[in-house]
Design an enzyme around this catalytic site. Structure first.
Site, PDB file in Angstrom:
ATOM      1  CG  ASP A  46       5.945  -1.957 -13.094  1.00  0.00           C
ATOM      2  OD1 ASP A  46       7.110  -1.780 -13.472  1.00  0.00           O
ATOM      3  OD2 ASP A  46       5.006  -2.262 -13.858  1.00  0.00           O
ATOM      4  CD  GLU A  56      -0.912   1.097  10.066  1.00  0.00           C
ATOM      5  OE1 GLU A  56      -0.841  -0.162  10.068  1.00  0.00           O
ATOM      6  OE2 GLU A  56      -1.966   1.725   9.821  1.00  0.00           O
TER       7      GLU A  56
END
Length: 525
Positions: free
Chosen positions: A199, A254
């Site tokens: 956001d 990752e």
């Protein structure tokens, strides 16, 4: 970048209004689980789930009191896990909102931060001393109206809030705050989410010196909102934000997860590109550039696409979301044919495409009377506001059921627009010419074409026709849109091999194409 994102179609669920499973008039996670089949049947690749976290709901979930908790209105953490699992069973990726520019003032972090100037979290929010005369530190204005600073008597300082006073801004410059936010990200990644929608991502960091924003000197009349008097040079889009994004990107990589940034800026397309420019930045970003347009013209489309020529990043585009007037009303005057044409154009653009719940039904922007408004922004700026509540009314599922099948309650948190009932999903399922069926065909055409998913794009005009040429290696696809009510013709550079998608009255004769008013045609050549 994860390959699935290139050319993906992502469906936004606003949980409060999607489906209510427990009869309290408010949508919830179990209700969303019930309707995931509907999204999968559209052919979408992923869902974006608006906030469902613990919140006092001053801004309906965008004021988070616990980033790792599920608000009881929406269910439990087990329900969130079940939603992720069911989405994955259906082949849908799951993107969840993360609201990291600010928290709720009910968050434990803020409670500790405001208690004193020397506690462990004293600097976790943006605090500043008053000017000698007691006035706020600078001239910044909040997006929802009024000064962006509120006095706190405990600390005898002002705190910053770019939105409501109940939404204090986090100090994302602080390494400990960054660590805490990355821990939140890790919490949800471990639960199986596939990415985050961030956001107002460019609001994460403000100018360290808290300099005044300059006034806009070219205004011809007073704007509707105080923040529109200023150029926002210092309260957003600071270079240090990209340093934190680099840390986040490393963590996401990752897990093989993605990031979608929401950009709110004076130069939205430029910032979109900057924030996605390279492997240490966001995977993709969208802005309000198309979301606030009142007409999707060739010039507007060219401006949107030209910013990305030669860019390393990948754009995202949407025509509706929970913050703006729904696109059938804003761009198509609620005309069914023009609504289909706008959706067709969206899905022909280069980039990821976002659909907001109800776009596939062609829902017009709902009428919500003042006494039923719930959105603090809509109330503050009534009657000149954007009317966000009109985009957040209940989703109509069953034409002949009470409350259109959204809830078993007699009423919902926002009223159901009677015009939406006739457009309910089950009614459109029975009509092969409906917006619902056209949306499925349009998404299928996009998914079946490597050119439409990831090819390059060039735009040209031929009279009222907007023509996108998509290319990928030796493959070429022409996307032709008649933006006028009158029939138009154009010449093909060579005969069409196949038709990928057709809307309205179209005809191909040799190397000539004829398109009726507000018709569209996508062909391989």
């Amino acid at each position: 970048m994860s390959d699935w994102l290139r050319g993906a179609v992502i469906y936004q669920i606003y949980p409060r209004s999607f489906r209510d499973s427990d009869g309290d008039g408010i949508g919830d996670l179990r209700g969303a689980i019930e309707k995931l089949d509907h999204i999968a049947a559209l052919g979408c690749d992923a869902i974006w789930l608006s906030p469902f976290f613990t919140s006092p709901m001053k801004d309906y979930g965008y004021d988070v009191a616990d980033y790792c908790g599920v608000d009881p209105l929406f269910g439990t953490l087990a329900d969130a896990d079940a939603l992720i699992a069911r989405a994955h069973e259906l082949g849908l990726k799951v993107i969840i909102d993360q609201v990291w520019s600010h928290s709720s003032d009910q968050h434990a972090w803020f409670s500790e931060s405001r208690a004193s100037r020397d506690n462990p979290r004293a600097d976790w929010y943006v605090w500043a001393d008053a000017k000698p005369d007691g006035s706020p530190p600078n001239n910044w204005q909040a997006m929802f109206g009024g000064c962006a600073w509120t006095w706190d008597a405990r600390r005898r300082q002002y705190y910053l809030h770019n939105f409501l006073p109940e939404q204090p801004d986090l100090n994302v410059r602080h390494p400990a705050v960054q660590d805490a936010l990355l821990d939140v990200a890790r919490f949800w990644l471990e639960r199986g989410v596939d990415g985050f929608r961030l956001d107002v991502v460019n609001f994460f960091v403000q100018d360290a010196a808290l300099r005044d924003n300059p006034a806009i000197t070219t205004l011809k009349r007073a704007p509707a909102r105080p923040h529109q008097f200023q150029r926002h040079l210092y309260d957003r889009t600071q270079p240090e934000t990209l340093q934190f994004i680099a840390r986040l990107r490393k963590l996401l990589d990752e897990y093989g997860a993605i990031s979608v940034g929401e950009i709110e800026d004076e130069e939205p397309l430029k910032v979109q590109r900057d924030y996605t420019d390279g492997p240490e930045r966001l995977h993709t970003a969208y802005s309000f550039f198309l979301l606030r347009q009142r007409a999707l013209t060739a010039a507007v489309t060219q401006e949107a696409l030209s910013q990305w020529q030669g860019a390393r990043g990948w754009p995202s585009w949407s025509l509706s979301n929970h913050d703006v007037i729904r696109f059938p009303t804003r761009l198509a005057d609620n005309d069914p044919q023009r609504t289909k044409l706008m959706l067709m154009l969206l899905l022909a653009l280069r980039g990821a495409a976002f659909l907001y719940q109800g776009d596939e039904l062609g829902l017009p922007h709902a009428d919500v009377p003042f006494e039923r408004l719930r959105d603090p922004e809509a109330i503050a700026f009534w009657p000149s506001g954007i009317g966000r509540d009109g985009a957040r009314t209940p989703m109509p599922w069953l034409k002949d059921a009470p409350m259109a099948g959204f809830t078993k309650a007699a009423d919902a948190w926002l009223p159901l627009d009677p015009r939406h009932v006739a457009l309910a999903a089950d009614a459109q399922e029975a009509d092969s010419d409906s917006m619902l069926h056209f949306t499925r065909r349009a998404i299928a055409a996009r998914k079946q074409s490597a050119v439409l998913r990831g090819g390059d794009v060039a735009l040209r005009e031929d009279g009222p026709l907007l023509i996108l040429e998509r290319t990928h290696g030796d493959e070429r696809v022409l996307c032709m849109f008649n933006l006028s009510p009158d029939r138009a013709r154009t010449a093909l550079p060579k005969p069409a091999k196949s038709t990928l998608l057709q809307l309205g009255e179209t005809a191909i004769e040799a190397a000539q194409v004829s398109l009726g008013g507000h018709s569209g045609l996508i062909v391989a050549i």
